[in-house]
Design a protein around this motif. Structure first.
Motif: not given
Length: 392
Positions: A355-381
């Motif tokens: 996703r682009k930040n305020e300066k227009g640079l890309l920022e990356s965030e990694t998510y583990k699908l299994r943790e999302i499915k098991n309810g350990k972390i929220p499903d990111p918007l």
């Protein structure tokens, strides 16, 4: 002479005549000779009535006729014993051929029809019976509704037990990606995808040669192939696994624990248009949910707002339908993957959102699908312009 005297003489004569007649009929007493124990006296012979004497030829002919009747009766006799009761040593179907010296019946053992059937004919009859059972079982499975049938798929775990004497082996087998299981006693990989457990049992019995009549049972221990996705206003969201070819919606609703504020359900089926149903309609609960379906429970207003497209997002080749997709408020990562046809490879475990930040640079965030499915972390918007790629 007077009449009285004559009468007396007549009576006397009659009495004498009767006495003489009875004396004449008395048999002479047989005198036994005694030899003081040196030998036994021969039995006294009594003379038979001459009328009872028969000629030798007549006796012989009568004896021959009697023997022939006994032989004929022994050949034609098929009924056991007398009055329907079996004699000692007699079996149903045995033949009485005569009597022994002690008066008991002589019995010949019975010969059954089964003893005359050849081994080849017996094997052929067993094969016909087996095929008949298989056809009947298949017809029974075909006639069952989808809610009562389960056909094994990839990633399912089977528990296979062999109970023959001297073996007693039981193990778990996972269905491989090519739809087979590696069952050693079969001598080769066995294809089981699309078969019921009964059909797999029959298939393995035909392939196992180490035992003459292998006693095999197959059960599904882990259901992992019939996946659906449940989203929205529920307490237990994520992937669910069906234990039948189809399940009514009311079962899915109960397992997911739908929240009270949900008023509608959106159903997305592969190859079909999205459909929305009212939860307060009694017929909605009877809708059949099948493998690959996406079920989302929503509010009525949320359904209208979901139609409003406010931009786009981009998803990579990790999904079946990659490229630019419509974005609307409230879209999550899991929803984006499902709307794109789902993951192409079940081995995809991590996802990167750029996703682009305020300066227009890309920022990356990694998510583990299994943790999302098991309810350990929220499903990111997601946000407008996000890029989604596999992190593997």
């Amino acid at each position: 002479m007077s009449l009285l005297v004559k009468l007396k003489l007549g009576i006397l004569i009659c009495i004498l005549a009767l006495f003489a007649q009875s004396f004449a009929q008395e048999k002479p007493e047989v005198i036994k000779k005694v030899n003081f124990g040196y030998s036994k006296n021969p039995p006294a012979r009594t003379q038979k009535n001459p009328k009872e004497k028969k000629s030798g030829s007549e006796k012989k002919s009568k004896k021959t006729e009697k023997n022939s009747k006994q032989v004929a009766k022994s050949k034609t006799s098929k009924e056991p014993g007398k009055n329907g009761k079996l004699e000692s040593g007699e079996t149903p179907g045995s033949t009485v051929v005569g009597k022994s010296g002690n008066g008991k019946a002589k019995i010949e053992p019975a010969t059954t029809d089964a003893a005359l059937i050849s081994a080849e004919e017996t094997g052929e009859m067993a094969t016909i019976a087996k095929k008949t059972r298989e056809i009947a079982k298949k017809a029974s499975n075909d006639s069952l509704p989808l809610t009562e049938v389960y056909k094994v798929g990839i990633d399912d775990v089977l528990f296979i037990s062999l109970q023959n004497k001297g073996s007693g082996t039981s193990r778990y087998y996972t269905v491989l990606n090519d739809g087979t299981i590696d069952y050693p006693l079969a001598g080769e990989l066995v294809s089981v995808v699309g078969l019921t457990t009964d059909e797999i049992e029959d298939l393995l019995r035909s392939k196992v040669k180490l035992y003459e009549n292998p006693e095999i049972t197959v059960k599904v221990r882990e259901y992992a192939s019939h996946k659906i996705m449940v989203l929205g206003l529920v307490e237990k969201s994520g992937e669910k696994y069906l234990r039948r070819e189809a399940m009514p919606l009311y079962v899915i609703r109960a397992e997911a624990i739908v929240k009270p504020d949900a008023t509608q359900v959106v159903l997305r089926k592969t190859g079909a248009e999205e459909a929305t149903y009212e939860l307060d309609d009694s017929k909605t609960g009877e809708i059949l949910i099948q493998t690959g379906d996406i079920v989302e429970f929503i509010k009525g207003q949320a359904a209208n707002s979901a139609i409003k497209v406010t931009g786009f997002y981009y998803i990579g080749e990790m999904v079946r339908k990659f490229g630019r997709k419509d974005f609307y408020e409230g879209l999550t990562l899991t929803q984006a993957i499902l709307e794109s046809g789902g993951l192409r490879n079940s081995r995809t475990k991590k996802v990167i959102i750029r996703r682009k930040n305020e300066k227009g640079l890309l920022e990356s965030e990694t998510y583990k699908l299994r943790e999302i499915k098991n309810g350990k972390i929220p499903d990111p918007l997601l946000m407008v312009g996000d890029t989604i790629e596999s992190a593997n």
